[in-house]
Design a protein around this motif. Structure first.
Motif, PDB file in Angstrom:
ATOM      1  N   PHE A 178      -5.206   6.830  -3.218  1.00 23.02           N
ATOM      2  CA  PHE A 178      -6.548   6.013  -3.240  1.00 23.02           C
ATOM      3  C   PHE A 178      -7.667   6.670  -2.745  1.00 23.02           C
ATOM      4  CE2 PHE A 178      -4.338   5.441   0.954  1.00 23.02           C
ATOM      5  CZ  PHE A 178      -5.732   5.489   1.834  1.00 23.02           C
ATOM      6  N   LYS A 179      -8.906   5.966  -3.283  1.00 26.43           N
ATOM      7  CA  LYS A 179     -10.345   6.798  -2.988  1.00 26.43           C
ATOM      8  C   LYS A 179     -10.515   6.672  -1.323  1.00 26.43           C
ATOM      9  CE  LYS A 179     -14.859   6.807  -4.540  1.00 26.43           C
ATOM     10  NZ  LYS A 179     -15.981   6.338  -5.699  1.00 26.43           N
ATOM     11  N   ASP A 212       0.968  -1.160   0.164  1.00 31.58           N
ATOM     12  CA  ASP A 212       0.036   0.024  -0.051  1.00 31.58           C
ATOM     13  C   ASP A 212       0.724   1.150  -0.045  1.00 31.58           C
ATOM     14  OD1 ASP A 212       0.682  -0.890   2.698  1.00 31.58           O
ATOM     15  OD2 ASP A 212      -1.000   0.193   3.421  1.00 31.58           O
ATOM     16  N   TYR A 225     -12.123  -1.524  -3.571  1.00 34.42           N
ATOM     17  CA  TYR A 225     -12.288  -0.714  -4.614  1.00 34.42           C
ATOM     18  C   TYR A 225     -10.989  -0.799  -5.220  1.00 34.42           C
ATOM     19  CZ  TYR A 225     -12.640   3.681  -7.335  1.00 34.42           C
ATOM     20  OH  TYR A 225     -13.056   4.572  -8.570  1.00 34.42           O
ATOM     21  N   GLU A 226      -9.881  -0.644  -4.492  1.00 39.33           N
ATOM     22  CA  GLU A 226      -8.547  -0.533  -5.145  1.00 39.33           C
ATOM     23  C   GLU A 226      -7.892  -2.048  -5.651  1.00 39.33           C
ATOM     24  OE1 GLU A 226      -7.293   2.143  -5.799  1.00 39.33           O
ATOM     25  OE2 GLU A 226      -8.427   3.858  -4.646  1.00 39.33           O
ATOM     26  N   LEU A 235      -0.021   1.117  -5.675  1.00 41.28           N
ATOM     27  CA  LEU A 235      -0.853   2.217  -6.054  1.00 41.28           C
ATOM     28  C   LEU A 235      -0.250   2.956  -7.393  1.00 41.28           C
ATOM     29  CD1 LEU A 235      -1.595   3.802  -2.698  1.00 41.28           C
ATOM     30  CD2 LEU A 235      -3.087   2.808  -4.190  1.00 41.28           C
TER      31      LEU A 235
END
Length: 322
Positions: free
Chosen positions: A277-278, A243, A288-289, A272
């Protein structure tokens, strides 16, 4: 034992230890009443905190400094580099809510370049615990190292029982179901709480018939170079899972090592890829990611299928030319 309890135990046994914070007390809120003037809150002033910590370290203290990871590594970077890094002072930086753990916070509060920044300081240690247990187990060795260290704070419960005791600079291996003398189809290198998602992906991939090894890197500086070289040599596909931005993190570290050592490897990055990220609650961020165990396994299956298609096309092209 919690991080706070372990830090108190260390402070009681070692009067060099000072606990500092830039108004970020969530993990250490009970310490002021227990260690008195060895607890210092500088307010929202990360640069000031690092400068003060460097001064204390010059006088024989071992400061543990706490702030949100993005402000600790970005706002105070020059102070960390110049006041702590150049002098190689034993200041231990504890960054709160790093990476996806900042979940609902937007880009200003997302520390997804922190590892790149901290490992860019010569001889700065970087520790990314998989869970609260690993964090607590590592603290005595980090203090004993006598060097500056950046810690990605993690209070998550363990996703699985650890197979190896913590050893500074040594990775932890979750082996595949392949025979000992057979190369693995897939090796996933990861760190932090994503170890849990990697282990879920391992179960799914092995159910599909892919022998899959998981390596918890633990410290990215110093890093276990031998395990990376072995994984590159003995895996059909090497996957880095993190992450963090693709640039400067584990993918970059692995690439640097295998290029330097002349090791040819098929490497896939799940990261990423240089975007924020959202914001959402953590389970929704992961979904989502594409960082849930299920989606990690899906992304790896897709990569394997693409590699097989490319191999078939190259084979056909070779024979069409001959």
């Amino acid at each position: 034992m919690t991080f706070e309890e372990k830090l108190l135990e260390l402070a009681i046994s070692d009067d060099r230890i000072i606990v500092m914070t830039a108004e970020n007390r969530a993990a250490i809120r009970n310490l002021p009443s227990k260690i008195g003037d060895r607890f210092i809150d500088v307010g929202i002033a990360e640069q000031t905190m690092i400068g003060a910590a460097a001064g204390l370290a010059l006088r024989g203290r071992v400061p543990f400094v706490h702030a949100l990871a993005t402000f600790l590594t970005l706002r105070a970077f020059e102070f960390v580099r110049t006041d702590v890094g150049i002098g190689q002072l034993p200041v231990i930086l504890v960054g709160g809510v790093p990476g996806f753990l900042s979940e609902a916070n937007g880009p200003t509060h997302q520390a997804v370049e922190d590892i790149s920044l901290m490992r860019g300081i010569p001889n700065m240690g970087v520790f990314c615990p998989a869970d609260a247990t690993e964090l607590v187990d590592a603290l005595p060795q980090i203090v004993a190292s006598g060097k500056p260290f950046y810690i990605r704070y993690n209070a998550c419960a363990p996703a699985a029982e650890h197979r190896m005791p913590f050893d500074l600079g040594k990775a932890e291996i979750y082996p595949s179901n392949a025979a000992a003398d057979v190369a693995d189809d897939i090796t996933i290198l990861t760190y932090g709480f994503l170890l849990g998602e990697a282990l879920k992906a391992q179960t799914l991939l092995q159910a599909d018939g892919f022998s899959t090894r998981i390596i918890n890197m633990r410290t990215l500086s110093p890093i276990d170079e031998n395990i990376i070289i072995d994984a590159a040599d003995n895996s059909e596909l090497l996957v880095t899972l993190e992450d963090h931005f693709q640039v400067g993190g584990l993918y970059s570290i692995v690439s640097e090592i295998i290029v330097r050592e002349g090791v040819l490897s098929n490497v896939m990055s799940i990261s990423l890829e240089n975007r924020w990220f959202k914001p959402a609650l953590l389970p929704d961020v992961l979904d989502y990611e594409g960082f849930t165990g299920e989606k990690i396994a899906e992304r790896i299956r897709k990569r394997i299928a693409e590699d097989e298609t490319m191999d078939d096309e190259l084979f056909e092209d070779f024979y069409s030319l001959n």
